[in-house]
Scaffold this motif. Structure first.
Motif, PDB file in Angstrom:
ATOM      1  N   GLU A 201      -1.506 -34.607  32.485  1.00  0.00           N
ATOM      2  CA  GLU A 201      -2.864 -34.158  32.282  1.00  0.00           C
ATOM      3  C   GLU A 201      -3.026 -32.710  33.111  1.00  0.00           C
ATOM      4  OE1 GLU A 201      -1.895 -37.306  33.061  1.00  0.00           O
ATOM      5  OE2 GLU A 201      -2.810 -37.825  31.367  1.00  0.00           O
ATOM      6  N   TRP A 202      -2.172 -32.455  34.278  1.00  0.00           N
ATOM      7  CA  TRP A 202      -2.379 -31.081  34.856  1.00  0.00           C
ATOM      8  C   TRP A 202      -1.646 -30.050  33.726  1.00  0.00           C
ATOM      9  CZ3 TRP A 202      -4.932 -30.354  38.771  1.00  0.00           C
ATOM     10  CH2 TRP A 202      -5.198 -31.128  39.638  1.00  0.00           C
TER      11      TRP A 202
ATOM     12  N   GLU B 106      -2.156 -30.232  30.442  1.00  0.00           N
ATOM     13  CA  GLU B 106      -3.079 -29.976  29.519  1.00  0.00           C
ATOM     14  C   GLU B 106      -4.090 -29.085  30.013  1.00  0.00           C
ATOM     15  OE1 GLU B 106      -3.174 -31.178  26.361  1.00  0.00           O
ATOM     16  OE2 GLU B 106      -4.970 -31.074  25.709  1.00  0.00           O
ATOM     17  N   PHE B 107      -4.556 -29.489  31.212  1.00  0.00           N
ATOM     18  CA  PHE B 107      -5.498 -28.801  32.084  1.00  0.00           C
ATOM     19  C   PHE B 107      -4.931 -27.242  32.017  1.00  0.00           C
ATOM     20  CE2 PHE B 107      -7.834 -27.775  35.850  1.00  0.00           C
ATOM     21  CZ  PHE B 107      -8.968 -27.474  35.525  1.00  0.00           C
TER      22      PHE B 107
ATOM     23  N   MET C 180       0.848 -38.001  36.526  1.00  0.00           N
ATOM     24  CA  MET C 180      -0.519 -37.203  36.234  1.00  0.00           C
ATOM     25  C   MET C 180       0.142 -35.685  35.662  1.00  0.00           C
ATOM     26  SD  MET C 180      -3.514 -38.208  37.045  1.00  0.00           S
ATOM     27  CE  MET C 180      -4.302 -36.671  37.255  1.00  0.00           C
TER      28      MET C 180
ATOM     29  N   ARG D 132      -0.945 -39.167  25.541  1.00  0.00           N
ATOM     30  CA  ARG D 132      -0.256 -40.376  26.095  1.00  0.00           C
ATOM     31  C   ARG D 132      -0.347 -41.459  25.403  1.00  0.00           C
ATOM     32  NH1 ARG D 132       1.806 -39.950  31.689  1.00  0.00           N
ATOM     33  NH2 ARG D 132       0.227 -38.837  32.866  1.00  0.00           N
TER      34      ARG D 132
ATOM     35  N   SER E  85       1.966 -25.230  32.660  1.00  0.00           N
ATOM     36  CA  SER E  85       1.720 -26.037  31.653  1.00  0.00           C
ATOM     37  C   SER E  85       3.047 -26.496  31.075  1.00  0.00           C
ATOM     38  CB  SER E  85       1.107 -25.511  30.483  1.00  0.00           C
ATOM     39  OG  SER E  85       0.892 -26.559  29.674  1.00  0.00           O
TER      40      SER E  85
END
Lengths: 643, 146
Positions: free
Chosen positions: A4-5, A7-8, A1, A149, A53
């Protein structure tokens, strides 16, 4: 994960930087403390989310998450752990993320250390830095996210970090360079903030000086490290190639050097104000141009990562906005600044002006040489390359004149120096440097006029700097008290100027007295170079963690006495199917012995390059002295009491 | 008559104009002395490349064409843009990424006998990499076997 974190967090950082670019600026315009106070939490928040990030990307590397495309392209499960971490900035996307992280780090530093600044000025500085962050984070999100990804079928293993980058020099070189590049954004932000407020005064110069000096020091260190790395890892013993990317880092350094001198004049004497602002704009613009040249892939270079026209266009637009916007602002505001000229022809102001002239002309010639092939190609004029002879032909005379001016400038005072006084002060150093330069040249391998010139110019700096230092003790009883009394910035200046002399000595001697032989060597073959006797003893095969290597043994003697055994290697990295040359160096203060293996030939023989490089270490030693000088000036208490 | 202040200003401006003109002139002169034009092997075969001038040529190294001397570091190989091959001679150490079938750029002079005397051979530190000059010159040629 983690991807994604990451990118967030990057998206959140983008949102915060957008707010940072708008709210404090609005607050400063309407002079409302409430709005300006938003800057601080926004600055910290932006840094925090960029750090998250960045850490997420680091986590993906550390845990071999090859479903992340960037990790798969720049790492491998067999890569040693430390290189997995440095691989974060081993490619385009990650190094841009580092760029953004460092930018927000500088913004935090400005926020922390500038509490005594007028609130509106600080708010404007923060907002300008926020704008730059908006540009770069948007660039990351739009064109170069490192968090993409490879799904649904992730590769089983990564395609490995380029073996060239698996090196300690490459762990620290990019971050240092970026600290410098991005550091000039602070000087830029101060200049823009001053233009916005219309207050271009000496206090503005005093505030931006320490930031500019520290950024300049980092950039110098980054360039020094790059040169050192190229010398032992890439260049077969070359230390500067006039590669477009080296030029891209040299240009902001040259303009930055002009800037720190011009800032000194502005702070001390209140002149050159508009010129200083212009230099601050150009130093940062050239940093952006450097990023553009390296990242867009328009240039043929080892540094150019996979090219993508969208990226190049984005940075070009960013560059156009920065340069265009700030120059427009400059055009509107700079003409409001008028300063009566109150210095004479022989004064420190004049000589620093000459220094600025030489540095900017040098930066301009490098710019022309770097961009000319691009322009010509774009205009359909054919493909050309501009070789080192062009740069050398321009660099040597301009820099010689500049070192001459450097010595002169130390002997003069601000405003006005009487002609007789000046010539009296400088007569002794001039005589000393010419004579000792001649004597030293006569001791060299063979006499060369250019060596005499180069050594004399270097000694000219050394002697004027020392003379000025000794003169300070003319009427003092206690030497120690005086040593303590001299400001740190004075020591910084001395260190940096001596650094210039050391680099000049290194360039002169290594350029004229290096010896190099490419030769075929089988077991038992021997070669003599510059009093040293090299004997090839054969090669051995080794299996290492993520590569195999052929290691040669070459024993070196001088007048029959053993000096050292050198073990150059030819490595094979199976993952990338690539060959790497690992040179063996016997370093020394006065000479390096440098041996590198070419390719294997028939019957166990090898192509071997053997080099004798006198005074090559002085190049980097001088670079270190200059960096130390920059850091010393920042530590000066004169800047601390104004916080 | 001009007043002294104006006269002084005029001299300063004249000095700046002459100085920058000289600087630009010298720069362009130095530039023109030191640029190296790139030619594809087809251009060389058609006689478009000048002799006794430092130029760059580029192409893919023809498989099986590399001949090493057993006594020295002299090496001879052919490069091609898939239309016309060119023989390159070089003495020295070839870069790590020099391989048959790999794109390279050579710098040197074209000899009277039609071979290229290289003083520098460049290959890139990336096996996927192809110098843009070669890529472009390949695009203009029909594809074919080596």
């Amino acid at each position: 994960m983690s991807a994604e974190w990451g990118e967030f967090a990057l998206i959140l950082a983008f949102a915060l930087s957008t707010l940072l670019a708008i709210i404090p600026l609005y607050g400063a315009t309407v002079n409302q403390t409430l709005w300006m106070n938003y800057a601080k939490p926004l600055v910290y928040g932006q840094f925090l989310f960029l750090l998250i990030s960045f850490s997420c990307l680091g986590y993906a590397f550390a845990h071999d998450d090859f479903s992340v495309q960037y990790v798969a392209e720049h790492s491998n499960s067999h890569l040693p752990f430390v290189y997995k971490l440095s691989a974060i900035w081993g490619g385009h996307e990650g190094s841009l993320l580092l760029w953004a992280l460092i930018l927000s780090g500088w913004t935090v530093a400005v926020t922390l250390f500038s509490q005594s600044l007028p609130a509106t000025l600080l708010a404007r500085v923060q907002a300008v830095m926020g704008m730059i962050a908006v540009g770069f984070i948007l660039f990351l999100l739009e064109t170069s996210s490192p968090f993409l990804r490879l799904l649904p079928t992730p590769p089983e293993d990564g395609i490995d970090l380029n073996p060239l980058l698996q090196d300690v020099g490459l762990i620290i070189h990019p971050p240092m360079l970026y600290m410098g590049y991005v550091g000039f954004s602070v000087a830029f932000a101060f200049a823009i903030a001053a233009l916005l407020s219309g207050r271009l005064d000496t206090t503005w110069a005093r505030w931006s000086r320490p930031w500019t000096n520290i950024a300049w020091a980092f950039l110098g260190m980054g360039i020094t490290l790059g040169s050192w790395w190229a010398y032992y890892e890439l260049g077969w013993g070359g230390w500067w190639f006039w590669d477009p990317v080296e030029n891209a880092s040299l240009m902001p350094w040259l303009v930055g050097t002009a800037l720190i001198h011009s800032l000194a004049v502005t702070e001390k004497r209140g002149v050159f104000k508009s010129w200083t602002v212009l230099l601050a704009i150009f130093a940062f613009s050239l940093s952006l141009l450097g990023t553009f040249l390296v990242r867009s892939g328009v240039l043929t270079s080892v540094h150019a990562f996979a090219s993508d026209p969208k990226r190049g266009l984005f940075i070009l637009v960013l560059l156009a906005l920065t340069v265009g916007g700030s120059l427009t602002l400059y055009a509107f505001r700079a003409n409001t600044v008028h300063t009566p000229i109150n210095f004479s022809a022989i004064s420190r102001e004049t000589l620093l002006l000459i220094n600025n002239l030489f540095l900017t002309v040098m930066a301009l010639t490098v710019l022309i040489g770097t961009l000319y092939p691009l322009l010509l190609d774009a205009l359909g004029g054919g493909k050309i390359s501009v070789g080192p002879p062009y740069f050398n032909a321009m660099f040597v005379p301009i820099m010689s004149l500049m070192t001459l001016a450097l010595g002169f400038s130390i002997g003069v005072r601000w405003r006005d120096t009487r002609h007789e006084v000046w010539s009296k002060i400088l007569r002794l150093p001039a005589l000393f440097s010419l004579l000792s330069g001649l004597i030293l040249t006569l001791f060299c391998d063979h006499f060369e006029w250019l060596v005499w010139l180069g050594l004399s110019l270097s000694l000219w700096i050394v002697s004027t700097v020392s003379y000025d230092f000794v003169k300070k003790f003319a009427n003092t009883r206690s030497i120690f008290a005086k040593l303590r009394q001299l400001p740190l910035s004075y020591y910084g200046m001395m260190s940096a100027h001596l650094g210039v002399a050391i680099v000049a000595i290194g360039i002169t001697l290594v350029s004229h007295y290096s010896q190099e032989r490419d030769i075929r060597m089988a077991k038992g073959d021997q070669l003599d170079i510059a009093d040293y006797h090299f004997e090839f003893k054969g090669t051995q095969h080794f299996q290492r963690e993520n590569y195999q290597t052929e290691q040669a043994q070459i024993s070196v003697t001088k007048n029959g006495n053993w000096v050292t055994d050198l073990h150059p290697e030819k490595r094979h990295y199976p993952v990338k199917q690539s060959m790497m040359t690992e040179a063996a160096i016997d370093p020394g203060l006065f000479r390096d012995l440098y041996v590198a293996l070419g390719e294997p030939l028939e019957n166990g023989a090898w192509a071997v390059r053997i080099q004798y490089k006198p005074f090559v270490r002085w190049l980097w030693l001088g670079g270190i002295l200059m960096t130390a000088g920059g850091i010393l000036t920042v530590a000066d208490k004169r800047y601390r009491q104004h916080r | 008559m001009m007043n002294p202040k104006r006269q002084k200003r005029l001299y300063i401006i004249l000095a700046i104009v002459i100085g920058s003109a000289a600087a630009v002139g010298l720069t362009l002169y130095a530039l023109n002395q030191n640029i190296n034009l790139f030619y594809s092997t087809t251009q060389v075969a058609q006689g478009q490349a000048p002799q006794q001038t430092r130029i760059r040529v580029g192409g893919m190294v023809v498989k099986g064409s590399v001949k090493r001397s057993s006594q020295s570091l002299h090496v001879e190989f052919q490069i091609t843009d898939y239309a016309h091959p060119l023989t390159v001679e070089f003495t020295g150490i070839l870069p790590d990424l020099f391989r048959e079938g790999q794109g390279i750029i050579a710098q040197g002079q074209l000899a009277a006998n039609g071979t290229f005397q290289a003083d520098e051979v460049l290959a890139k530190h990336d096996e996927k990499y192809m110098p843009p000059e070669i890529k472009d010159s390949l695009k203009t040629q029909p594809k074919g076997g080596l």
